[in-house]
Scaffold this active site. Structure first.
Site, PDB file in Angstrom:
ATOM      1  N   GLU A 145      -6.484   6.985  -0.722  1.00 41.76           N
ATOM      2  CA  GLU A 145      -6.276   5.737   0.006  1.00 41.76           C
ATOM      3  C   GLU A 145      -6.909   4.555  -0.731  1.00 41.76           C
ATOM      4  O   GLU A 145      -6.352   3.459  -0.760  1.00 41.76           O
ATOM      5  CB  GLU A 145      -6.856   5.838   1.422  1.00 41.76           C
ATOM      6  CG  GLU A 145      -6.034   6.694   2.364  1.00 41.76           C
ATOM      7  CD  GLU A 145      -4.600   6.227   2.459  1.00 41.76           C
ATOM      8  OE1 GLU A 145      -4.355   5.040   2.693  1.00 41.76           O
ATOM      9  OE2 GLU A 145      -3.699   7.075   2.293  1.00 41.76           O
TER      10      GLU A 145
ATOM     11  N   HIS B  57       1.565   4.317  -2.951  1.00 44.30           N
ATOM     12  CA  HIS B  57       1.519   5.774  -2.799  1.00 44.30           C
ATOM     13  C   HIS B  57       2.681   6.427  -3.545  1.00 44.30           C
ATOM     14  O   HIS B  57       2.511   7.450  -4.216  1.00 44.30           O
ATOM     15  CB  HIS B  57       1.593   6.167  -1.319  1.00 44.30           C
ATOM     16  CG  HIS B  57       0.277   6.163  -0.612  1.00 44.30           C
ATOM     17  ND1 HIS B  57      -0.803   6.896  -1.056  1.00 44.30           N
ATOM     18  CD2 HIS B  57      -0.133   5.514   0.515  1.00 44.30           C
ATOM     19  CE1 HIS B  57      -1.824   6.711  -0.227  1.00 44.30           C
ATOM     20  NE2 HIS B  57      -1.443   5.880   0.729  1.00 44.30           N
TER      21      HIS B  57
ATOM     22  N   HIS C 245       0.840  -1.210   0.000  1.00 44.34           N
ATOM     23  CA  HIS C 245       0.000   0.000   0.000  1.00 44.34           C
ATOM     24  C   HIS C 245       0.871   1.255   0.000  1.00 44.34           C
ATOM     25  O   HIS C 245       0.616   2.199  -0.760  1.00 44.34           O
ATOM     26  CB  HIS C 245      -0.904  -0.028   1.239  1.00 44.34           C
ATOM     27  CG  HIS C 245      -1.699   1.218   1.461  1.00 44.34           C
ATOM     28  ND1 HIS C 245      -3.006   1.346   1.051  1.00 44.34           N
ATOM     29  CD2 HIS C 245      -1.365   2.402   2.045  1.00 44.34           C
ATOM     30  CE1 HIS C 245      -3.453   2.544   1.382  1.00 44.34           C
ATOM     31  NE2 HIS C 245      -2.477   3.205   1.990  1.00 44.34           N
ATOM     32  N   GLU C 246       1.913   1.272   0.829  1.00 46.69           N
ATOM     33  CA  GLU C 246       2.788   2.447   0.907  1.00 46.69           C
ATOM     34  C   GLU C 246       3.607   2.624  -0.372  1.00 46.69           C
ATOM     35  O   GLU C 246       3.809   3.745  -0.843  1.00 46.69           O
ATOM     36  CB  GLU C 246       3.713   2.333   2.126  1.00 46.69           C
ATOM     37  CG  GLU C 246       2.996   2.256   3.461  1.00 46.69           C
ATOM     38  CD  GLU C 246       2.050   3.416   3.698  1.00 46.69           C
ATOM     39  OE1 GLU C 246       2.295   4.522   3.167  1.00 46.69           O
ATOM     40  OE2 GLU C 246       1.050   3.224   4.418  1.00 46.69           O
TER      41      GLU C 246
END
Length: 292
Positions: free
Chosen positions: A224, A153, A149-150
């Site tokens: 998100e 980003h 997930h990071e």
């Protein structure tokens, strides 16, 4: 995972306030004439301050995160233990899968909170940091989902997009603060007007910065969902879903144990109340639902 936004916003407010005070002290940015405010000149002045503050905040974001969180950057060629080696391996593998040509710095900060964040001014100069609590509380698949997930980003360029949005918000903050401050200074005695104008600019700039942050928070919640989908593409939907469900179990347990404030501070779980407007993350149930 909301620390990426929190430290960017904190830095932005401090930098914007500092630049504004410097500009007020120096004989630059004249936008008030004998007939009142020159709105065109003020708008240009506001954009210069706003975007300068936003880009300086972006450049400082990685350094600020390291200092304020006490992140220990891992030497990828000489990890101290198996935990560091495993984290570096996951970040690098997922970064290559995301098409990043420059590997992020990887760090661990020693906190019991279950958290991770990514920050940095560009894809070539980024940082992925995980907490010791995340490594201790979550299993290997959940940790991989969080890291994916990071990394998503970073691959999505969210920090740069956030900077451009913050620049626009800053422009309106500076503009409106000075318009209102000018109006306030005109209703006091002339000898008090200069000091009232100076103080009013600072007060209203802080107030409008807080209100403007609602726009940034809303954008963050929107991104998100994109990062969840990006994490699912990188690590697999099962691992990404498992990561979110593990975070929900932790958040629910922390709430039962009376740690609800800490969970909100970590921005792990957005709330469905008024306070959700100030959350950088949507509700975990909604994130899990959208990922399905």
């Amino acid at each position: 995972m909301g620390k990426r936004i929190f430290y960017f916003l904190l830095t932005n407010v401090l930098v914007l306030l500092t630049i504004s005070i410097i500009f007020m002290i120096l004989p630059v940015g004249h936008y008030i004439g004998p007939n009142g405010i020159n709105f065109g000149a003020l708008l240009i002045f506001s954009a210069i301050i706003g975007f300068t503050g936003s880009f300086i905040s972006l450049l400082l974001s990685r350094w600020m995160a390291k200092k304020m969180m006490g992140v220990e950057v891992i030497d990828p060629n000489n990890p101290k233990n198996e935990y560091e080696e495993a984290v570096v391996e996951k970040v690098y593998r997922l970064s290559r899968a995301a098409g990043l040509t420059h590997m992020p710095e990887v760090g661990i900060y020693y906190s019991k909170e279950v958290n991770a964040f990514a920050t940095g001014p560009s894809k070539k100069s980024s940082l992925v940091a995980v907490s010791a609590g995340l490594l201790n509380e979550m299993d290997d698949d959940a940790v991989e989902g969080v890291i994916a997930h990071e990394v998503a980003h970073i691959a999505n360029g969210d920090m740069v997009t956030m900077t451009l949005l913050q620049g626009v918000v800053n422009t309106f903050v500076v503009f409106l603060a000075r318009v209102v401050a000018y109006a306030v200074s005109n209703v006091v005695r002339s000898e008090l007007a200069p000091i009232v104008h100076f103080i009013a600019i600072i007060v209203f700039q802080i107030l409008f910065s807080i209100l403007g942050s609602l726009v940034v928070f809303a954008y963050s919640r929107h991104r998100e969902f994109h990062a969840d989908r990006g994490g699912a593409d990188l690590a697999g939907k099962d691992k990404m879903r498992h990561a979110l469900e593990s975070l929900k179990v932790y958040a629910d347990r922390a709430t039962v144990d009376g740690q609800d404030t800490a969970v909100a501070t970590m921005k792990i779980n957005g709330r469905k109340k008024f306070s959700s407007l100030f959350s950088t993350h949507p509700d975990l149930n909604e994130r899990i639902k959208r990922l399905a």
